[in-house]
Motif scaffolding. Structure first.
Motif, short mmCIF file in Angstrom:
data_model
loop_
_atom_site.label_atom_id
_atom_site.label_comp_id
_atom_site.label_asym_id
_atom_site.label_seq_id
_atom_site.Cartn_x
_atom_site.Cartn_y
_atom_site.Cartn_z
N PRO A 36 -1.73 -25.69 -17.60
CA PRO A 36 -2.52 -24.54 -17.18
C PRO A 36 -1.65 -23.43 -16.61
CG PRO A 36 -2.84 -26.41 -15.69
CD PRO A 36 -1.98 -26.90 -16.81
N SER A 37 -2.25 -22.25 -16.50
CA SER A 37 -1.52 -21.09 -16.00
C SER A 37 -0.93 -21.37 -14.61
CB SER A 37 -2.48 -19.91 -15.95
OG SER A 37 -1.77 -18.77 -15.61
N GLY A 38 0.31 -21.00 -14.44
CA GLY A 38 0.94 -21.12 -13.13
C GLY A 38 1.50 -22.49 -12.82
N CYS A 39 1.54 -23.38 -13.82
CA CYS A 39 2.01 -24.74 -13.53
C CYS A 39 3.53 -24.87 -13.59
CB CYS A 39 1.36 -25.76 -14.47
SG CYS A 39 1.94 -25.62 -16.17
N GLY A 40 4.22 -23.78 -13.93
CA GLY A 40 5.68 -23.83 -13.88
C GLY A 40 6.36 -23.93 -15.24
N LYS A 41 5.65 -23.64 -16.31
CA LYS A 41 6.23 -23.77 -17.66
C LYS A 41 7.38 -22.78 -17.86
CE LYS A 41 2.26 -22.78 -19.68
NZ LYS A 41 1.36 -22.60 -18.52
N THR A 42 7.10 -21.51 -17.56
CA THR A 42 8.12 -20.49 -17.79
C THR A 42 9.33 -20.73 -16.90
OG1 THR A 42 6.48 -18.88 -18.47
CG2 THR A 42 8.57 -18.00 -17.72
N THR A 43 9.07 -21.12 -15.67
CA THR A 43 10.19 -21.41 -14.76
C THR A 43 11.04 -22.53 -15.35
OG1 THR A 43 8.82 -20.74 -12.88
CG2 THR A 43 10.75 -22.10 -12.40
N THR A 44 10.38 -23.56 -15.87
CA THR A 44 11.11 -24.68 -16.47
C THR A 44 11.96 -24.21 -17.65
OG1 THR A 44 9.36 -26.19 -15.80
CG2 THR A 44 10.81 -26.95 -17.55
N GLY A 442 13.80 -7.73 -7.66
CA GLY A 442 14.02 -8.92 -6.84
C GLY A 442 13.72 -10.16 -7.62
N ASP A 443 12.92 -11.02 -7.05
CA ASP A 443 12.59 -12.27 -7.74
C ASP A 443 11.91 -12.03 -9.05
OD1 ASP A 443 11.86 -14.82 -5.27
OD2 ASP A 443 13.71 -14.05 -6.09
N ASP A 444 11.23 -10.90 -9.16
CA ASP A 444 10.53 -10.66 -10.41
C ASP A 444 11.50 -10.60 -11.57
OD1 ASP A 444 8.11 -10.70 -9.33
OD2 ASP A 444 7.95 -8.53 -9.06
N GLU A 446 13.38 -12.70 -12.32
CA GLU A 446 13.37 -14.02 -12.93
C GLU A 446 12.28 -14.13 -13.98
OE1 GLU A 446 12.81 -16.11 -9.38
OE2 GLU A 446 14.92 -16.57 -9.15
N ARG A 447 11.30 -13.30 -13.85
CA ARG A 447 10.18 -13.38 -14.78
C ARG A 447 10.37 -12.43 -15.94
NH1 ARG A 447 5.92 -15.86 -12.74
NH2 ARG A 447 4.47 -14.71 -13.99
N GLN A 448 11.47 -11.73 -15.94
CA GLN A 448 11.64 -10.73 -16.97
C GLN A 448 12.00 -11.39 -18.29
OE1 GLN A 448 14.57 -7.91 -15.88
NE2 GLN A 448 14.72 -7.05 -17.92
N1 LIG Z 1 9.76 -14.65 -9.19
C1 LIG Z 1 8.78 -15.32 -8.63
N2 LIG Z 1 8.56 -15.23 -7.31
C2 LIG Z 1 7.58 -15.94 -6.71
N3 LIG Z 1 6.76 -16.79 -7.37
C3 LIG Z 1 6.94 -16.90 -8.70
C4 LIG Z 1 7.95 -16.18 -9.39
N4 LIG Z 1 7.88 -16.52 -10.69
C5 LIG Z 1 6.87 -17.40 -10.80
N5 LIG Z 1 6.29 -17.62 -9.60
C6 LIG Z 1 5.19 -18.53 -9.30
O1 LIG Z 1 5.59 -19.83 -9.68
C7 LIG Z 1 4.50 -20.54 -10.24
C8 LIG Z 1 4.86 -20.97 -11.64
O2 LIG Z 1 5.03 -19.79 -12.44
P1 LIG Z 1 5.41 -19.89 -13.97
O3 LIG Z 1 5.46 -18.50 -14.51
O4 LIG Z 1 6.59 -20.73 -14.13
O5 LIG Z 1 4.14 -20.66 -14.54
P2 LIG Z 1 3.56 -20.75 -16.02
O6 LIG Z 1 3.03 -22.12 -16.15
O7 LIG Z 1 4.56 -20.29 -16.99
O8 LIG Z 1 2.36 -19.72 -15.94
P3 LIG Z 1 1.65 -18.89 -17.12
O9 LIG Z 1 1.17 -19.90 -18.10
O10 LIG Z 1 0.52 -18.18 -16.44
O11 LIG Z 1 2.69 -17.96 -17.69
C9 LIG Z 1 3.31 -19.59 -10.18
O12 LIG Z 1 2.59 -19.87 -9.00
C10 LIG Z 1 3.95 -18.24 -10.09
O13 LIG Z 1 3.13 -17.31 -9.41
#
Ligand SMILES: Nc1ncnc2c1ncn2[C@@H]1O[C@H](COP(=O)(O)OP(=O)(O)OP(=O)(O)O)[C@@H](O)[C@H]1O
Length: 476
Positions: A36-44, A442-444, A446-448
């Motif tokens: 599900p959304s926000g579970c950490g997939k992209t971070t992984t 900043g931390d964002d 990481e999401r780029q």
């Molecule tokens: N740079 C950041 N700073 C703070 N929190 C972050 C950052 N990037 C991600 N998060 C948080 O970490 C958690 C996991 O985010 P992530 O993007 O890895 O999830 P995801 O499963 O890929 O989500 P989605 O499917 O919605 O893209 C979320 O709660 C998100 O808000």
């Protein structure tokens, strides 16, 4: 093989995106991370190419810690595909695909020739080579994104929800394309998606994550469909998991019976139902003399050699007479499978799956009538039998017949020749960009998203150590 050992990621604001992750992503396979959304997939995913660094734990690639690679070196070996392709809007298709080769210093002729080959590989006409991304459909843009990621022949392909912005038909084509690429080129692919159907369809291995950045279950699609470990996974894989699990059982062992065929309904005025075929022997419908002269719809058909049990069951359900029409590879009529035989095959499969999952000691203690049904005597009485869970179920006599970033793109490696972005292609953030990336801040950072990362040339040097100044999270 990518190995995560006790990996956690907590962002500066205290959000724990990934918690204590132990995971192996095998080489030469498609691994899909879904949740599900926000579970950490992209971070992984982004920890794999070091766009994001773990807070604790170790990630290794073929037993070598990622920390020991220079980031740019690492990323040149990892193509990266994001939603919408992340193409440069002001560059032509050809120039987009040539981005990484150009940064790696390939000659113009070699880069262009590679780009033309890749256009063909991803199913695009070379006449599109000089268009700009805005002049392409979403699906075409995504194909260019895949071509760009493959341009310098990376070992590993990371894909972050690459198909979420295209319609279902285009999506199915792209899924097929990526599977073909994996088969033909033997790439290791790690892809993330929200879509459990996509995960089950594409993954050799599926990793289901739950919110809080923890793994819920890892397995092959059929293992997960057959044996969800808990209510969360069961709910996530959906209510029709039993039906979908049939996609992983081949149709090849089913008995394909003979059936009468006729060239027109008029030639079947009595007797058993018949399949109406055209001049080439291809089935077009049914005729059932008991129901009059009308030609009935054929229903879905299937190919015994290549289709799954799911296709057969679907064909029996859509057949007006409960018989699935089997086709030869040429499309000619091969025969039919009766609904009863398809269901018997479903029952056998369930028993086989239950047997595979039976604990060893239970298997050793098994009574003779615990053997798989296919091995039982044909006249086994329809008495109750023990099942894998220790319960009972009625025996099925008819089943007894054996049948057949981030940041560090923002903080380039000074030591690397592509410090200004070679090997790290950023989508343009100007208006009209196809990128969905948030502004880097900043931390964002990481999401780029949006780097198509290529591998190094064969002789690319690798630095022995990670760069200490790259404390990610912006803390330098
Ligand atoms: N740079 C950041 N700073 C703070 N929190 C972050 C950052 N990037 C991600 N998060 C948080 O970490 C958690 C996991 O985010 P992530 O993007 O890895 O999830 P995801 O499963 O890929 O989500 P989605 O499917 O919605 O893209 C979320 O709660 C998100 O808000």
């Amino acid at each position: 093989m990518i190995t995560f050992e006790s990996v956690s990621k907590t962002y500066r604001d205290g959000t724990t995106a990934v918690a204590d992750l132990d995971l192996v992503l095998p080489s030469d396979q498609i691994s899909i991370v879904v949740g599900p959304s926000g579970c950490g997939k992209t971070t992984t995913l982004r920890m794999i190419n070091r766009m994001i660094e773990p807070t604790t734990g170790t990630i290794a690639w073929d037993d070598r810690p990622l920390k020991s690679f220079r980031r740019t070196t690492l990323r040149r070996q990892m193509g990266y595909v994001i939603q919408n392709g992340g193409l440069f809007p002001h560059r032509t298709v050809l120039d987009n695909i040539c981005t990484v080769p150009a940064l790696l210093g390939w000659s113009r002729a070699k880069s262009r020739s590679r780009a033309i080959d890749l256009l063909k590989m991803v199913g695009l006409d070379r006449s599109l080579a000089h268009r700009f991304p805005a002049q392409l459909s979403g699906g075409q843009q995504q194909r260019v994104g895949v071509a760009r990621a493959l341009a310098a022949d990376p070992v590993l392909l990371l894909m972050d929800e690459p198909f979420s912005a295209v319609d279902p038909v285009v999506r199915a084509d792209l899924q097929q394309l990526v599977r073909e690429i994996q088969r033909e080129l033997g790439k290791t692919i790690v892809m993330i998606t929200h879509d459990i159907d996509e995960a089950m369809l594409m993954g050799d291995r599926v990793v289901i994550m739950r919110v809080g950045g923890r793994i819920a279950q890892v397995g092959t699609p059929d293992e997960i469909l057959d044996r969800p470990v808990d209510d969360f996974v069961e709910g996530f894989v959906g209510k029709d998991r039993g039906y979908r699990a049939l996609s992983f059982a081949p149709a090849s062992g089913l008995p394909v019976g003979r059936v009468r065929s006729v060239r027109s309904a008029a030639s079947a005025t009595s007797g058993a139902p018949a399949v109406v075929v055209d001049a080439e022997g291809r089935p077009t419908g049914w005729v059932d003399p008991d129901h009059g002269p009308a030609v009935l719809p054929l229903g879905a058909t299937f190919h015994p050699e290549t289709d799954s049990l799911r296709a057969v069951v679907d064909a029996t359900l859509s057949s007006p007479l409960g018989m699935a029409v089997a086709l030869q590879p040429s499309g000619r009529l091969a025969g039919v499978v009766r609904a009863e035989d398809a269901l018997a095959a479903v029952r056998r499969r369930r028993l086989e799956v239950a047997d595979q999952h039976r604990p060893e000691e239970q298997a050793a203690d098994a009574e003779p009538d615990d053997v798989p049904v296919a091995d039982a005597e044909p006249d086994t009485a329809p008495a109750a039998r023990s099942d894998a869970a220790g319960g009972t179920r009625p025996a099925e006599p008819d089943a007894t017949e054996p049948r057949p970033a981030e940041p560090d793109a923002a903080e380039p490696d000074a030591a690397e020749p592509d410090a200004a972005g070679a090997g790290a292609v950023e989508p343009d953030a100007t208006p009209g960009s196809t990128s969905t990336a948030p502004p880097a801040d900043g931390d964002d950072l990481e999401r780029q998203p949006g780097r198509a990362l290529g591998p190094p040339p064969a002789d690319a040097p690798e630095a022995p150590a990670a760069e200490p100044r790259h404390a990610e999270d912006g803390s330098r």
